[in-house]
Write a protein that holds these residues in place. Sequence first.
Motif, short mmCIF file in Angstrom:
data_model
loop_
_atom_site.label_atom_id
_atom_site.label_comp_id
_atom_site.label_asym_id
_atom_site.label_seq_id
_atom_site.Cartn_x
_atom_site.Cartn_y
_atom_site.Cartn_z
N ALA A 38 0.83 -1.21 0.00
CA ALA A 38 0.00 0.00 0.00
C ALA A 38 0.86 1.25 0.00
O ALA A 38 0.59 2.22 -0.73
CB ALA A 38 -0.94 0.00 1.20
N MET A 39 1.93 1.25 0.80
CA MET A 39 2.85 2.39 0.84
C MET A 39 3.50 2.59 -0.53
O MET A 39 3.65 3.72 -1.00
CB MET A 39 3.93 2.19 1.89
N ASP A 40 3.91 1.48 -1.17
CA ASP A 40 4.50 1.58 -2.50
C ASP A 40 3.51 2.15 -3.51
O ASP A 40 3.86 2.98 -4.35
CB ASP A 40 4.99 0.21 -2.97
N ALA A 41 2.24 1.74 -3.41
CA ALA A 41 1.22 2.24 -4.32
C ALA A 41 0.97 3.73 -4.10
O ALA A 41 0.82 4.50 -5.06
CB ALA A 41 -0.08 1.46 -4.14
N ILE A 42 0.97 4.16 -2.83
CA ILE A 42 0.77 5.58 -2.52
C ILE A 42 1.94 6.39 -3.07
O ILE A 42 1.74 7.45 -3.67
CB ILE A 42 0.61 5.79 -1.00
N LEU A 46 1.71 9.49 -5.53
CA LEU A 46 1.93 10.83 -4.99
C LEU A 46 3.39 11.24 -4.86
O LEU A 46 3.68 12.40 -4.64
CB LEU A 46 1.28 10.93 -3.60
N GLY A 47 4.30 10.29 -4.94
CA GLY A 47 5.70 10.59 -4.74
C GLY A 47 6.14 10.14 -3.36
O GLY A 47 5.34 9.65 -2.56
N PRO A 48 7.43 10.31 -3.04
CA PRO A 48 7.96 9.85 -1.75
C PRO A 48 7.23 10.47 -0.57
O PRO A 48 6.86 11.64 -0.59
CB PRO A 48 9.42 10.30 -1.78
N GLN A 75 9.28 2.59 5.48
CA GLN A 75 9.23 3.02 4.08
C GLN A 75 10.31 4.07 3.80
O GLN A 75 10.96 4.05 2.77
CB GLN A 75 7.84 3.57 3.74
N HIS A 76 10.49 5.00 4.75
CA HIS A 76 11.50 6.04 4.58
C HIS A 76 12.90 5.42 4.55
O HIS A 76 13.73 5.79 3.72
CB HIS A 76 11.40 7.07 5.71
N ARG A 77 13.16 4.47 5.45
CA ARG A 77 14.47 3.80 5.46
C ARG A 77 14.69 3.02 4.16
O ARG A 77 15.80 2.99 3.64
CB ARG A 77 14.57 2.88 6.66
N LYS A 78 13.64 2.40 3.67
CA LYS A 78 13.74 1.66 2.41
C LYS A 78 14.10 2.61 1.27
O LYS A 78 14.97 2.31 0.44
CB LYS A 78 12.41 0.95 2.11
N GLY A 86 21.81 3.91 -5.28
CA GLY A 86 21.76 4.55 -6.59
C GLY A 86 20.80 3.90 -7.54
O GLY A 86 20.85 4.12 -8.74
N GLY A 87 19.89 3.13 -7.01
CA GLY A 87 18.94 2.41 -7.86
C GLY A 87 17.59 3.07 -7.90
O GLY A 87 17.24 3.90 -7.10
N GLU A 88 16.87 2.69 -8.91
CA GLU A 88 15.48 3.13 -9.06
C GLU A 88 14.60 2.01 -8.52
O GLU A 88 14.98 0.86 -8.45
CB GLU A 88 15.15 3.36 -10.55
N ARG A 89 13.38 2.39 -8.20
CA ARG A 89 12.43 1.37 -7.74
C ARG A 89 11.82 0.66 -8.90
O ARG A 89 11.56 0.99 -9.93
CB ARG A 89 11.31 2.02 -6.95
#
Length: 89
Positions: A38-42, A46-48, A75-78, A86-89
Amino acid sequence: MVTGLAACVIAAVVAANIFHPKRIVTIGEAPSGSREEAMDAIEAELGPLGDADELPTAALAEVKELGLYDDLVAQHRKNERIAAEGGER
């Protein structure tokens, strides 16, 4: 007045039998990982979300009361770990 109250109760029973609910809410333990998804979907929409500790005091108290503080911190630590790699999600 009692007749009116009785009519309201009868009308409510009839309406409840005619119009069934569209959703059924179950209360219990959510499957693991569902909050992270859910956090990833948000964040995708909406952005970080940012650091939970930077929230105003009232908002931070509400987040803790709802039990979302640990999820926001995780989520913030992730996000920080991904940025450091240096990676993208």
